[in-house]
Design a protein around this motif. Structure first.
Motif, PDB file in Angstrom:
ATOM      1  N   GLU A   1      -0.945  -0.041  -3.573  1.00 43.08           N
ATOM      2  CA  GLU A   1      -2.201  -0.151  -4.184  1.00 43.08           C
ATOM      3  C   GLU A   1      -1.630  -1.187  -4.703  1.00 43.08           C
ATOM      4  O   GLU A   1      -2.353  -2.578  -4.930  1.00 43.08           O
ATOM      5  CB  GLU A   1      -1.434   1.273  -5.974  1.00 43.08           C
ATOM      6  N   LEU A   2      -0.246  -1.723  -4.582  1.00 41.43           N
ATOM      7  CA  LEU A   2       0.737  -3.475  -5.374  1.00 41.43           C
ATOM      8  C   LEU A   2      -0.111  -4.208  -3.982  1.00 41.43           C
ATOM      9  O   LEU A   2      -0.277  -5.191  -4.492  1.00 41.43           O
ATOM     10  CB  LEU A   2       1.982  -3.448  -5.019  1.00 41.43           C
ATOM     11  N   LEU A   3      -0.496  -3.699  -2.959  1.00 39.49           N
ATOM     12  CA  LEU A   3      -0.909  -4.501  -1.658  1.00 39.49           C
ATOM     13  C   LEU A   3      -2.287  -4.708  -1.676  1.00 39.49           C
ATOM     14  O   LEU A   3      -2.869  -5.318  -0.726  1.00 39.49           O
ATOM     15  CB  LEU A   3       0.001  -4.811  -0.619  1.00 39.49           C
ATOM     16  N   ALA A   4      -3.297  -4.444  -2.684  1.00 35.82           N
ATOM     17  CA  ALA A   4      -4.631  -3.898  -2.822  1.00 35.82           C
ATOM     18  C   ALA A   4      -4.795  -5.319  -1.802  1.00 35.82           C
ATOM     19  O   ALA A   4      -5.928  -5.066  -1.682  1.00 35.82           O
ATOM     20  CB  ALA A   4      -4.987  -2.938  -3.550  1.00 35.82           C
ATOM     21  N   GLU A   5      -4.622  -6.927  -2.992  1.00 39.21           N
ATOM     22  CA  GLU A   5      -5.115  -7.420  -2.746  1.00 39.21           C
ATOM     23  C   GLU A   5      -5.080  -8.437  -1.317  1.00 39.21           C
ATOM     24  O   GLU A   5      -5.458  -9.858  -1.410  1.00 39.21           O
ATOM     25  CB  GLU A   5      -5.176  -8.781  -3.677  1.00 39.21           C
TER      26      GLU A   5
END
Length: 403
Positions: free
Chosen positions: A124-128
Motif C-alpha cells: 500500500e505504501l509503495l502503490a505509487e
C-alpha cells in the motif's frame, strides 16, 4: 489412479530425462570456474544457506510473532520444512534434489517483517512506486542486495535456480499468467538474463511450490492448535482431517492430545505428498518429456494436487483464514504490526539517515521520491520482526505491543 513406482523407475536414485541437469546448466550471469567437488545446484544451495537473508528468516513471522512462543514456526523453520518436503518429492520423481531444495530454501527471502502483514503494508505504501512483491524482492536479494563476494553483487546463482525462484508458481507472461503486471525488478533482471518468463518452470521448482502449500496447510493448523485459537473439535468440519482424526482415534484410543495432533499432521503431509507424486507420475506418463525443457514447454503444471485434494486444500485454506488468520487476536497484532511498518516508512522517507550512515548524504538527498521509496523498501523488507520493533522504539515515543 495409482502407478507402480518400481515399474516406472521413479524414486530409484538416478535422475530422469525430465530432471534439470546440473552438468548442463544454462550457467550464471557472471561466468565462474566449475567446482571440482560440487554440482552447480549444490553450490547454489550452499550459497543460499550461508546468506544473511537466510539467517534473518529465524526472526520473521510465519503466523505468530516470534516472541509469542518459542515453539511456533518462524519463516526459517517453515522454510526448512518446505525444503524437506520438496526434496522428498524430487527424490520420488527422479529429479535433481539439490535444485528442488535450493528453490525451496530461497523462496521466502523477500518476505517482510511480520509476515504478510508487513507485505500488505509495504504494498500500500509503495502503490505509487511500483508496489511490493515478495517474490521480486527475493530476486533482488539474490542478484543485488546480498553483497558478500569479491567479484559480483548478489549470489550469482544459476539460471535454473533463478528461474525456479521467479516462476515456481507458474508463467509470469502469456496465456498462462494471471493477468497481473510482472513486477519491475523481475522485468529489469530479465532484460539482462532471460528467464523465459512465459514458460512453466522446471519440475524441481514445481515441487518446491507445492511443498510450500503442503507445509503451511499442515503446520499452520498445528500452530493454531498450539495457540488454542483452533480446537480439535473445529477440525471435524474438514473432511480430510476428520477422516485422519477418526482413523488415529480408532487405532490409538485414548492417545494424549500432543501425540494425537502430531499423528494427524504427519498423516496429512503423507497423504498430500503421495497425491502429488501420483498426479505428477500420471502427467509424466502422459506427456513423456525427454528433457527439462519439455517440462517447461508442456503448457501446464505437472506437479499439483488431484481434484479431490484441490478441494481439500481449498477447504483447509478457507478454514485457516476464518479461524486463524482473521481471528480477532491475530488481527489485533496485525494492526499494531502495520502501524510499526507505516511509521518506519514515514520516518525513513523523511530522514533516510535514520537508516544508518550509508543511507545519509547528498546522494540520497538528491534521489527522486520513487528512488528513495525503493531504498526504504529494501531496508524495511530486510528487517526481522525484532529489529523492526527495536527501530521503532528508537525513533518513536510509543511502540505498539505485539501480543
Amino acid at each position: 489412479m495409482s502407478y507402480d513406482v518400481k515399474q516406472l523407475g521413479f524414486g530409484t536414485g538416478a535422475r530422469a530425462p525430465w530432471a534439470a541437469d546440473p552438468w548442463a546448466s544454462r550457467g550464471r550471469l557472471i561466468v565462474e570456474p566449475v567446482s571440482p567437488t560440487r554440482s552447480e545446484f549444490q553450490r547454489d544451495r550452499d550459497r543460499i544457506v550461508h546468506t544473511t537473508a537466510f539467517r534473518r528468516l529465524k526472526h520473521k513471522t510465519q503466523v505468530f510473532i516470534a516472541h509469542e512462543g518459542d515453539h511456533y514456526r518462524t519463516r526459517l523453520t517453515h522454510t526448512i520444512e518446505v525444503a524437506q518436503i520438496a526434496r522428498s518429492l524430487a527424490r520420488a520423481l527422479k529429479l535433481d534434489e539439490d535444485l528442488a531444495e535450493g528453490v525451496a530454501l530461497v523462496h521466502d527471502f523477500g518476505h517482510t517483517p511480520f509476515g504478510h502483514t508487513g507485505e500488505d503494508a509495504l504494498s500500500e505504501l509503495l502503490a505509487e512506486a511500483g508496489g511490493f512483491d515478495h517474490n521480486a524482492q527475493s530476486l533482488r536479494i539474490v542478484t543485488e542486495l546480498e553483497q558478500r563476494y569479491a567479484e559480483f553483487d548478489g549470489l550469482n546463482l544459476t539460471w535454473e535456480t533463478l528461474e525456479g525462484l521467479v516462476k515456481h508458481n507458474g508463467p509470469l507472461i502469456g496465456d498462462a499468467s494471471d493477468g497481473k503486471a510482472v513486477p519491475e525488478p523481475i522485468v529489469e533482471y530479465n532484460r539482462r538474463h532471460d528467464l523465459w518468463l512465459g514458460s512453466h518452470s522446471s519440475l524441481e521448482a514445481q515441487v518446491a511450490a507445492i511443498a510450500d502449500d503442503i507445509a503451511y496447510n499442515t503446520h499452520d493448523i498445528d500452530d493454531g492448535l498450539r495457540s488454542g485459537l483452533i480446537t480439535m473439535e473445529m477440525l471435524e468440519e474438514l473432511p480430510l482431517i476428520a477422516t485422519l482424526l477418526s482413523a488415529v482415534r480408532s487405532q490409538y484410543p485414548g492417545l494424549e492430545e500432543p501425540r494425537l495432533i502430531h499423528e494427524i499432521m504427519r498423516r496429512q503431509i503423507t497423504a498430500m505428498v503421495e497425491d502429488v507424486i501420483t498426479v505428477a507420475q500420471a502427467n509424466l506418463v502422459d506427456i513423456k518429456p525427454q528433457s527439462a525443457d519439455d517440462v517447461r514447454l508442456a503448457g501446464r503444471t505437472m506437479a499439483h494436487f488431484s481434484d479431490d485434494f484441490v478441494k481439500a486444500d481449498r477447504d483447509i485454506k478457507t478454514f485457516l483464514y476464518r479461524h486463524l488468520y482473521r481471528h480477532p487476536d491475530v488481527m489485533r497484532v496485525r494492526a499494531n504490526a502495520t502501524r510499526i511498518v507505516r511509521d518506519l516508512f514515514s520516518a525513513f522517507m523523511a530522514d533516510p539517515g535514520a537508516m544508518g550512515d550509508k543511507h545519509a548524504g547528498a546522494e540520497i538527498a538528491d534521489m527522486t521520491e520513487g528512488a528513495r521509496a525503493h531504498r526504504v523498501r529494501d531496508y524495511i523488507a530486510g528487517m526481522t520482526d525484532t529489529y523492526a520493533v527495536a527501530a521503532h522504539r528508537r525513533l518513536f515515543d510509543h511502540t505498539p505491543e505485539l501480543r
